[in-house]
Every structure is written in C-alpha cells, then in structure tokens.
Design a protein around this motif. Sequence first.
Motif, PDB file in Angstrom:
ATOM      1  N   ARG A   1       0.829  -1.204   0.000  1.00 51.72           N
ATOM      2  CA  ARG A   1       0.000   0.000   0.000  1.00 51.72           C
ATOM      3  C   ARG A   1       0.869   1.262   0.000  1.00 51.72           C
ATOM      4  NH1 ARG A   1      -5.398   1.449   1.782  1.00 51.72           N
ATOM      5  NH2 ARG A   1      -5.773  -0.755   2.215  1.00 51.72           N
ATOM      6  N   ALA A   2       1.917   1.263   0.830  1.00 50.77           N
ATOM      7  CA  ALA A   2       2.793   2.433   0.902  1.00 50.77           C
ATOM      8  C   ALA A   2       3.510   2.663  -0.421  1.00 50.77           C
ATOM      9  CB  ALA A   2       3.799   2.252   2.033  1.00 50.77           C
ATOM     10  N   HIS A   3       3.897   1.576  -1.079  1.00 50.68           N
ATOM     11  CA  HIS A   3       4.539   1.698  -2.391  1.00 50.68           C
ATOM     12  C   HIS A   3       3.557   2.265  -3.411  1.00 50.68           C
ATOM     13  CE1 HIS A   3       6.778   0.737  -5.986  1.00 50.68           C
ATOM     14  NE2 HIS A   3       5.861  -0.116  -6.384  1.00 50.68           N
ATOM     15  N   ALA A   4       2.331   1.749  -3.427  1.00 52.25           N
ATOM     16  CA  ALA A   4       1.328   2.207  -4.389  1.00 52.25           C
ATOM     17  C   ALA A   4       0.955   3.671  -4.165  1.00 52.25           C
ATOM     18  CB  ALA A   4       0.081   1.338  -4.295  1.00 52.25           C
ATOM     19  N   ASP A   5       0.923   4.088  -2.897  1.00 51.31           N
ATOM     20  CA  ASP A   5       0.533   5.463  -2.561  1.00 51.31           C
ATOM     21  C   ASP A   5       1.680   6.458  -2.667  1.00 51.31           C
ATOM     22  OD1 ASP A   5      -1.987   4.500  -2.077  1.00 51.31           O
ATOM     23  OD2 ASP A   5      -1.818   4.521   0.108  1.00 51.31           O
ATOM     24  N   GLY A   6       2.884   5.980  -2.955  1.00 54.01           N
ATOM     25  CA  GLY A   6       4.033   6.873  -3.048  1.00 54.01           C
ATOM     26  C   GLY A   6       4.622   7.252  -1.703  1.00 54.01           C
ATOM     27  N   VAL A   7       4.183   6.579  -0.643  1.00 54.39           N
ATOM     28  CA  VAL A   7       4.739   6.838   0.684  1.00 54.39           C
ATOM     29  C   VAL A   7       6.147   6.266   0.779  1.00 54.39           C
ATOM     30  CG1 VAL A   7       4.464   6.362   3.154  1.00 54.39           C
ATOM     31  CG2 VAL A   7       2.463   6.918   1.752  1.00 54.39           C
TER      32      VAL A   7
END
Length: 333
Positions: A296-302
């Motif tokens: 999720r963090a990768h997909a959201d750019g976090v």
Amino acid sequence: MSRAAVLAGIGSCLPPRAVSNAELAPALDSSDAWIRSRTGVRRRHVADPGTATSDLAVGAGARALKSSGEPQADAVLVATTTPDHPCPATAPAVASRLGLGGVAAYDVSAVCTGFVYALATAAGLIAARAADRVLVIGAETFTSILDPTDRSTAVIFGDGAGAVVLRAGEPDEPGALGPFDLGSDGEGQDLITVPAGGSRQRLSGVPATAAEHCFRMAGKEVFWRAVRRMARSGRTVLDRAGWSPADVDRLVSHQANARIIQHLADDLGIPRDRSVSDIAEVGNTAAASIPLALDRAHADGVLRAGDRVLLTAFGGGLTWGSTVLTWPRLERA
C-alpha cells in the motif's frame, strides 16, 4: 562472492468484502468510537465463504511475480497461521496454481512474525545458492479462527495476503535485505494461542470445547512485550547495518494495534510520522500485515526509491524479528 536477497517485486490481495466497525459493534456491545480508540481499526476485510488462505496467497503471489517482470521462482514460502489444512502445507498448492510446480515450497509458522522469518529463510536459500529467486507470501484468513463474540479479538483482525519476490544480487544494491535479527520466548506461548486442535490437546484425553478452537490473546500482557521486543530487535539490526534511528525514513512494523505502532516509534526514537500504517483500513492481518503495508505504501508513493526502511514484527510463540533495506525502484502490478 557473497550473495544478498534483493527485493524485486511486490503485490497484495484483499477479499472484496470490507466490514466496518459499525457493522460489528452491535453484536459486541461496543461502538465505532470504542474500537477506534483502542485499536485504530476502522474496517477490516473478511474472506467470503469458499475462500481459503491459498486463494489470497495465489492472488498476491501472481501480482508480485508480475511486478518483478519474471513469472518464475525457484522456491515458494508461505507464512501463515491459518493454512488451508493442518496437513499438507499450503505452499505447494500455491506454487502449483501459480505455474511453479516442481519448485521447493513450504510454510513458515511464526504467527505475526512469520513474514520476517520467511524473508530470512529466503535470504538463506539465496545465500546458499539453493535458489536464485524466491517468492515469499504472507497470507491469512484469520477471521476463520476468531470467536465472533470475543470483543478483545473480533474487532482487531482481518484477512488478506501480501507477497514479495526476492532475487540474488549484491549486498550494497538498493533492495538488498539484511542484516536480520530473529528471536523467540517459548515461556510466553500461552499468551497468543489457539488451545485446541494440536497434539497437546488431542492427546490430553479431554475433549475440547468450541471456544478452545478459537484464537485467544492476552492483550494487556502482549502490548508492552511487543513494544519492547520489536524496539530491541529493531535497534539490533540498525546497529548491525551501521544506521541510527535518524537514518530511518520509514518504519514498517507488524500492524498489531495503532497504539503499539506509536509507542514503538517513540521507543526507537523515530518520529511517529515516519511509521507506515494501514491498520485503519485492513486491521491486524498477522503474517500478511507487513507485506500488505509495504504494498500500500509503495502504491501510494509513501515509500520511494532510496528510502531507508526498518521492518520489525512480533507474534505468537512468542517470536520477533527485524531487518532493514533501502527501498528499490519497483513496478506496480
């Protein structure tokens, strides 16, 4: 030359049905506000009847393989507390369904620390040249072992799967895992447990009650043990890597409870806003929690290429483990 396990792909799979606090609260004499204040959970995904852990594992594994740009792996490891069957392991069926029949495939059982244990095991396979590419999956249908009337557990846990592909590479390249720290304390085995179903209960001569087939957790006892063990383990791998807490761009811990995540950051001396958390949306997904949070963090750019990341987990056994990596450039499946 030494070989490192390098992160090459990532993917996840959540059941389509999301259950809100408002839907759960009436049967538990609770409320959305009470659940949020004590756990940080707003909703969790729940597998529909007919869906098994292997189904979620296959979904996450397929996406991780696609993300890596290569549909092959030499081994498949599935970290889970909720296998399809007590026997055989779930991983061989997952490998077969992914078109990887014939490769080494086995389960790793360390409850919520299972994914970190599996990462370390995969890194060992690569270092030993027993594999060049390993698919590591954390997958759970944890709601299948919950007592729906137990407010202390029913509101926390959810179902899902996350996966990564590791490839052989150089220790100093982005995505290389390590060092690792792993540990256990069997004296705390009764704090996080399913009492019935294993040889201890079956050979006791005492029939199990229905409740004893459900997951139990001594939440208050576990809370501070989780914080202290993850903090100590996290500091160990930071020291071994030559990093300070200030060097950590993102802390990705097991998504046990929002307050545990916050206290852990404080104990490590890492600002809370550097903690990656998706517990509000998916709950505690045990062995799947870290790879789900990473995806999720990768997909959201976090999570961005070059970020220095600390992974740490705590679970039943009792078990704990940590590792570090510099986040690489990854494709999104």
